[in-house]
Design a protein around this motif. Structure first.
Motif, PDB file in Angstrom:
ATOM      1  N   ALA A  99       0.574  -1.050   0.047  1.00 58.26           N
ATOM      2  CA  ALA A  99       0.318  -0.286  -0.137  1.00 58.26           C
ATOM      3  C   ALA A  99       1.143   1.038   0.260  1.00 58.26           C
ATOM      4  N   CYS A 100       2.073   1.345   1.082  1.00 57.62           N
ATOM      5  CA  CYS A 100       2.915   2.350   0.578  1.00 57.62           C
ATOM      6  C   CYS A 100       3.489   2.803  -0.328  1.00 57.62           C
ATOM      7  N   LEU A 101       3.130   1.783  -1.498  1.00 60.11           N
ATOM      8  CA  LEU A 101       3.982   2.186  -3.000  1.00 60.11           C
ATOM      9  C   LEU A 101       2.717   2.860  -3.670  1.00 60.11           C
ATOM     10  N   ALA A 102       1.782   2.435  -3.363  1.00 57.85           N
ATOM     11  CA  ALA A 102       0.440   2.393  -4.562  1.00 57.85           C
ATOM     12  C   ALA A 102       0.817   4.065  -5.195  1.00 57.85           C
ATOM     13  N   ASP A 103       0.759   4.872  -4.397  1.00 60.02           N
ATOM     14  CA  ASP A 103       0.521   6.245  -4.566  1.00 60.02           C
ATOM     15  C   ASP A 103       1.892   6.769  -5.981  1.00 60.02           C
ATOM     16  N   ARG A 104       2.702   5.617  -6.193  1.00 61.07           N
ATOM     17  CA  ARG A 104       4.213   5.303  -7.577  1.00 61.07           C
ATOM     18  C   ARG A 104       3.731   4.980  -8.311  1.00 61.07           C
ATOM     19  N   VAL A 105       2.538   4.198  -8.448  1.00 58.99           N
ATOM     20  CA  VAL A 105       2.002   3.445  -9.493  1.00 58.99           C
ATOM     21  C   VAL A 105       1.951   3.871 -10.368  1.00 58.99           C
ATOM     22  N   ALA A 106       2.949   4.941 -11.926  1.00 54.78           N
ATOM     23  CA  ALA A 106       2.134   4.971 -12.582  1.00 54.78           C
ATOM     24  C   ALA A 106       1.879   4.343 -14.530  1.00 54.78           C
ATOM     25  N   ASP A 107       2.114   3.638 -14.476  1.00 56.75           N
ATOM     26  CA  ASP A 107       1.857   3.159 -15.403  1.00 56.75           C
ATOM     27  C   ASP A 107       2.137   1.578 -15.761  1.00 56.75           C
ATOM     28  N   MET A 108       1.319   0.600 -16.158  1.00 62.29           N
ATOM     29  CA  MET A 108       1.409  -1.332 -16.174  1.00 62.29           C
ATOM     30  C   MET A 108       0.808  -1.148 -17.490  1.00 62.29           C
ATOM     31  N   HIS A 123       4.498 -17.012 -22.163  1.00 69.87           N
ATOM     32  CA  HIS A 123       3.748 -16.063 -21.771  1.00 69.87           C
ATOM     33  C   HIS A 123       4.387 -14.833 -22.833  1.00 69.87           C
ATOM     34  N   TRP A 124       3.999 -12.947 -22.215  1.00 70.77           N
ATOM     35  CA  TRP A 124       4.418 -12.447 -22.496  1.00 70.77           C
ATOM     36  C   TRP A 124       5.175 -11.381 -21.054  1.00 70.77           C
ATOM     37  N   PRO A 125       5.239 -10.851 -21.393  1.00 70.34           N
ATOM     38  CA  PRO A 125       6.616  -9.525 -20.438  1.00 70.34           C
ATOM     39  C   PRO A 125       5.161  -8.966 -19.902  1.00 70.34           C
ATOM     40  N   VAL A 126       5.734  -8.519 -18.702  1.00 69.29           N
ATOM     41  CA  VAL A 126       4.455  -7.671 -17.895  1.00 69.29           C
ATOM     42  C   VAL A 126       4.853  -6.388 -17.225  1.00 69.29           C
ATOM     43  N   TRP A 127       4.995  -5.147 -17.790  1.00 64.92           N
ATOM     44  CA  TRP A 127       5.821  -3.929 -17.462  1.00 64.92           C
ATOM     45  C   TRP A 127       5.187  -3.198 -16.171  1.00 64.92           C
ATOM     46  N   VAL A 128       5.763  -2.768 -14.913  1.00 61.69           N
ATOM     47  CA  VAL A 128       5.534  -1.792 -14.743  1.00 61.69           C
ATOM     48  C   VAL A 128       6.277  -0.383 -14.159  1.00 61.69           C
ATOM     49  N   THR A 129       5.305   0.769 -14.520  1.00 61.28           N
ATOM     50  CA  THR A 129       6.520   1.615 -14.059  1.00 61.28           C
ATOM     51  C   THR A 129       6.207   2.526 -12.474  1.00 61.28           C
ATOM     52  N   LEU A 130       7.277   2.742 -12.279  1.00 65.62           N
ATOM     53  CA  LEU A 130       6.675   3.310 -10.331  1.00 65.62           C
ATOM     54  C   LEU A 130       7.402   4.855 -10.580  1.00 65.62           C
ATOM     55  N   ALA A 131       7.207   5.836 -10.383  1.00 68.85           N
ATOM     56  CA  ALA A 131       7.130   6.575 -10.044  1.00 68.85           C
ATOM     57  C   ALA A 131       7.967   7.606  -8.907  1.00 68.85           C
ATOM     58  N   ALA A 132       9.316   7.945  -9.563  1.00 70.67           N
ATOM     59  CA  ALA A 132      10.867   8.161  -8.121  1.00 70.67           C
ATOM     60  C   ALA A 132      10.345   9.904  -7.754  1.00 70.67           C
ATOM     61  N   ASN A 133       8.931  10.332  -8.014  1.00 73.34           N
ATOM     62  CA  ASN A 133       9.042  12.015  -7.615  1.00 73.34           C
ATOM     63  C   ASN A 133       7.899  12.147  -6.200  1.00 73.34           C
ATOM     64  N   CYS A 134       7.534  11.255  -6.077  1.00 72.65           N
ATOM     65  CA  CYS A 134       5.846  11.471  -5.632  1.00 72.65           C
ATOM     66  C   CYS A 134       6.520  11.723  -4.415  1.00 72.65           C
ATOM     67  N   GLU A 135       5.746  11.913  -3.370  1.00 78.78           N
ATOM     68  CA  GLU A 135       6.578  13.027  -2.179  1.00 78.78           C
ATOM     69  C   GLU A 135       5.853  12.054  -1.092  1.00 78.78           C
ATOM     70  N   SER A 136       4.791  11.122  -1.515  1.00 75.17           N
ATOM     71  CA  SER A 136       4.509  10.299  -0.472  1.00 75.17           C
ATOM     72  C   SER A 136       5.593   8.930   0.309  1.00 75.17           C
ATOM     73  N   PRO A 137       5.770   9.060   0.895  1.00 74.48           N
ATOM     74  CA  PRO A 137       7.358   8.112   2.266  1.00 74.48           C
ATOM     75  C   PRO A 137       6.646   6.365   1.778  1.00 74.48           C
ATOM     76  N   ILE A 138       7.179   5.668   0.768  1.00 74.39           N
ATOM     77  CA  ILE A 138       7.632   4.710   1.401  1.00 74.39           C
ATOM     78  C   ILE A 138       7.239   3.585   2.051  1.00 74.39           C
ATOM     79  N   ASN A 139       8.006   4.210   3.146  1.00 75.25           N
ATOM     80  CA  ASN A 139       8.002   3.175   4.524  1.00 75.25           C
ATOM     81  C   ASN A 139       7.329   3.647   6.157  1.00 75.25           C
TER      82      ASN A 139
END
Length: 294
Positions: free
Chosen positions: A258-267, A278-294
């Motif tokens: 849940a602490c990474l939820a706001d950082r998911v930018a794309d999948m 199978h096909w690969p699945v790609w996930v992009t997490l934003a590094a410029n989010c103000e929410s702490p991850i811990n």
């Protein structure tokens, strides 16, 4: 931060061609790579060490490997025994240092007639630009819900308890000269990314077990300290998408804490990839989010 999960079918492509360098090329742009069905010293794949081939073609990535099948494959060369293990498991690669790693066997169903293999959950604590993050690569049973649900229960137990257990070592040592504390205590963060071929669709009970069920009139229930489906966080409908040409649904997933939820930018799903069934699945997490991850 780009992450990808890929069941590589030990390098056997959709075209029937065995080509590990092609696999490496299809995921080379990722910062963190979770692979499943990585083998070492099997006749079907030319007796190669797939971890060595993949890491050779991804030279900018650190890597760890979790062997779940581990069987004898040694041979004699004259008077010398060449020690070798026939292995099958999961792999994690990262552009950033992997601070620690563990591999957890998952419950196995001992069927009398149907093929049933030992599966596992590979953990890597990675020193990412977001801070330390736990990344897991997992491959669950292909048989049915009854064989997967105990595996999910064990997986969730591992993920939930890890921060309470502490890092690979913790608590110091009474003798600083003992060599046990040659580096700072490694972290075991709350922030978690779980990727892999999980062999279940969003409408199956395993999906409910992973993130929470649904309530009439309210929809999906999720726990504030549980896992969330990155596909949904990225704006897709829960029951949309396909990660296997014969599945017509998502059986490869990425779940985040849940602490990474706001950082998911794309999948996205790369349905043009040819390196596996199978096909690969790609996930992009934003590094410029103000929410702490811990």
């Amino acid at each position: 931060m780009k992450c990808v999960s890929y069941n590589i079918q030990y390098g056997l492509g959709a075209d029937g061609v065995y080509d590990l360098p092609r696999i490496a090329g299809e995921v080379a742009d990722a910062d963190i790579i979770a692979l499943q069905e990585v083998d070492r010293f099997w006749a079907r794949s030319g007796m190669v060490d797939s971890t060595a081939v993949l890491s050779e073609h991804l030279p900018d990535h650190y890597w760890v490997y979790g062997a779940n099948l581990d069987m004898e494959a040694s041979f004699s060369e004259g008077s010398r025994l060449i020690q070798r293990r026939k292995q099958f498991g999961t792999m994690i690669l990262s552009r950033w240092p992997i601070l620690s790693s563990r591999n957890f066997p998952l419950p196995k169903w001992g069927d009398r007639q149907h093929h049933s293999i030992q599966q596992g959950l590979l953990e890597a604590v990675i020193d990412t630009p977001l801070g330390p993050v736990r990344v897991y690569s997992v491959h669950l049973s292909h048989l049915c819900s009854a064989t997967r649900l105990p595996q999910i229960d064990r997986m969730l137990e591992v993920i939930r308890e890890a921060p309470y257990e502490g890092g690979a070592w913790c608590g110091g040592h009474p003798n600083p000269a003992s060599g046990w504390i040659e580096e700072p205590e490694p972290p075991m963060p709350e922030a978690t990314i779980v990727m892999g071929d999980m062999n279940f669709a969003p409408d199956m009970p395993e999906y409910d077990r992973m993130i929470g069920g649904t309530a009439p009139g309210y929809g999906r229930l999720t726990n504030r300290r549980g896992l969330l489906d990155a596909w949904v966080l990225a704006g897709h409908a829960e029951n949309s998408g396909s990660t296997h040409p014969n599945a017509n649904t998502r059986i490869d997933h990425c779940f985040v804490s849940a602490c990474l939820a706001d950082r998911v930018a794309d999948m996205r799903i790369d349905d043009q990839a040819k390196g596996s069934d199978h096909w690969p699945v790609w996930v992009t997490l934003a590094a410029n989010c103000e929410s702490p991850i811990n």
